[in-house]
Design a protein around this motif. Sequence first.
Motif, PDB file in Angstrom:
ATOM      1  N   GLY A 224       0.788  -1.224   0.000  1.00  0.00           N
ATOM      2  CA  GLY A 224       0.000   0.000   0.000  1.00  0.00           C
ATOM      3  C   GLY A 224       0.816   1.268   0.000  1.00  0.00           C
ATOM      4  O   GLY A 224       0.401   2.283  -0.567  1.00  0.00           O
ATOM      5  N   TYR A 225       1.995   1.221   0.640  1.00  0.00           N
ATOM      6  CA  TYR A 225       2.824   2.423   0.776  1.00  0.00           C
ATOM      7  C   TYR A 225       4.266   2.113   0.394  1.00  0.00           C
ATOM      8  O   TYR A 225       5.142   2.001   1.262  1.00  0.00           O
ATOM      9  CB  TYR A 225       2.742   2.952   2.215  1.00  0.00           C
ATOM     10  N   PRO A 226       4.538   1.935  -0.896  1.00  0.00           N
ATOM     11  CA  PRO A 226       5.907   1.611  -1.316  1.00  0.00           C
ATOM     12  C   PRO A 226       6.852   2.785  -1.067  1.00  0.00           C
ATOM     13  O   PRO A 226       6.461   3.943  -1.174  1.00  0.00           O
ATOM     14  CB  PRO A 226       5.753   1.336  -2.811  1.00  0.00           C
ATOM     15  N   GLU A 227       8.081   2.453  -0.722  1.00  0.00           N
ATOM     16  CA  GLU A 227       9.127   3.460  -0.530  1.00  0.00           C
ATOM     17  C   GLU A 227      10.314   3.074  -1.403  1.00  0.00           C
ATOM     18  O   GLU A 227      10.736   1.910  -1.405  1.00  0.00           O
ATOM     19  CB  GLU A 227       9.576   3.519   0.931  1.00  0.00           C
ATOM     20  N   PRO A 228      10.866   4.015  -2.160  1.00  0.00           N
ATOM     21  CA  PRO A 228      11.984   3.680  -3.056  1.00  0.00           C
ATOM     22  C   PRO A 228      13.244   3.301  -2.276  1.00  0.00           C
ATOM     23  O   PRO A 228      13.340   3.521  -1.077  1.00  0.00           O
ATOM     24  CB  PRO A 228      12.200   4.975  -3.847  1.00  0.00           C
ATOM     25  N   ALA A 229      14.198   2.719  -3.024  1.00  0.00           N
ATOM     26  CA  ALA A 229      15.529   2.397  -2.483  1.00  0.00           C
ATOM     27  C   ALA A 229      15.454   1.417  -1.324  1.00  0.00           C
ATOM     28  O   ALA A 229      16.105   1.594  -0.290  1.00  0.00           O
ATOM     29  CB  ALA A 229      16.266   3.669  -2.073  1.00  0.00           C
ATOM     30  N   GLY A 230      14.658   0.361  -1.523  1.00  0.00           N
ATOM     31  CA  GLY A 230      14.506  -0.632  -0.470  1.00  0.00           C
ATOM     32  C   GLY A 230      15.484  -1.783  -0.574  1.00  0.00           C
ATOM     33  O   GLY A 230      16.456  -1.756  -1.330  1.00  0.00           O
ATOM     34  N   VAL A 231      15.211  -2.822   0.184  1.00  0.00           N
ATOM     35  CA  VAL A 231      16.064  -4.013   0.272  1.00  0.00           C
ATOM     36  C   VAL A 231      15.696  -4.969  -0.858  1.00  0.00           C
ATOM     37  O   VAL A 231      14.517  -5.135  -1.190  1.00  0.00           O
ATOM     38  CB  VAL A 231      15.858  -4.702   1.637  1.00  0.00           C
ATOM     39  N   THR A 232      16.670  -5.614  -1.454  1.00  0.00           N
ATOM     40  CA  THR A 232      16.365  -6.628  -2.457  1.00  0.00           C
ATOM     41  C   THR A 232      15.908  -7.911  -1.761  1.00  0.00           C
ATOM     42  O   THR A 232      16.346  -8.211  -0.649  1.00  0.00           O
ATOM     43  CB  THR A 232      17.582  -6.948  -3.327  1.00  0.00           C
TER      44      THR A 232
END
Length: 282
Positions: A224-232
């Motif tokens: 619902g609330y994606p955030e960029p530059a996350g963990v693979t």
Amino acid sequence: MARPAVTHPGAPAGFLTTALCVPQWQGSSAPSARRLSVGAHRTAALLPADRVVTVPVRDDPGEFDQGVKALDVLVANLRATEAALATIEGQVFTAGGECGVDLAPITAAHARYGDDLTVLWFDAHPDLYTPRTLPSGSFHGMVLRTLLGDGPAPLVPADPLRPPQVILAGVRAGDRTEHEYLAHTGIRAHGVADLESAVEGLSGPVYVHIDLDVLDPASFASVGYPEPAGVTPDRLATLLATLDTVVGAAITEHAPAEGPPDTTEAEIIRGLATALRFSRAS
């Protein structure tokens, strides 16, 4: 048709793991919130467990009360989850739904393991709002603060966690009030760059909470609330596989799009789940 039993990898003979499906969506205000119910069922089906127990949660939107959206529903669902947990022996792997589904399982783990328990909270967001600081009233943004004893009164555990018991990992969002609370309490918090530091020196019983928005949305977008530059996903799975004292876990916030399941995202959830190895820590 009954779901075939699947023995958890590395589990001792006779060791029972239950997938607890809690299809609660009301704690989220995302446009895709209702899809969290579908996501809970799909996640539960992917967990390496001997059986699935589904909590009969309410599906209505509920009422805004005491600064919390759908507080009446959340209280009813909490009681239903507590009742389901009371019937389960062995380890529990919870499938959400939004992060609020982990309120009862973590409280139960704390009751069993006491202050020796560490809660390892993988999430892009700190989830440390209160009804006073989150105008939307979305409980999934308050759940960790509630577990620490500062949340909507009907949902606060009788025996809250202490700040030294909590480790945040993968955090890359949050507002001023949340970060002030982190600084005041000394809760350990790690971003994406130092993710592995979150488990350094970790010992004793560990409960692992995974909000799927900890992942980079380029790899896993159904949140619902994606955030960029996350963990693979591979990096997170590798880290999870290093843990050898896990006594409980949850995977939450899967909000799949309409239509057939995304096989790539299903394999990511399965990979994260199978990386975890449950312990018999006492």
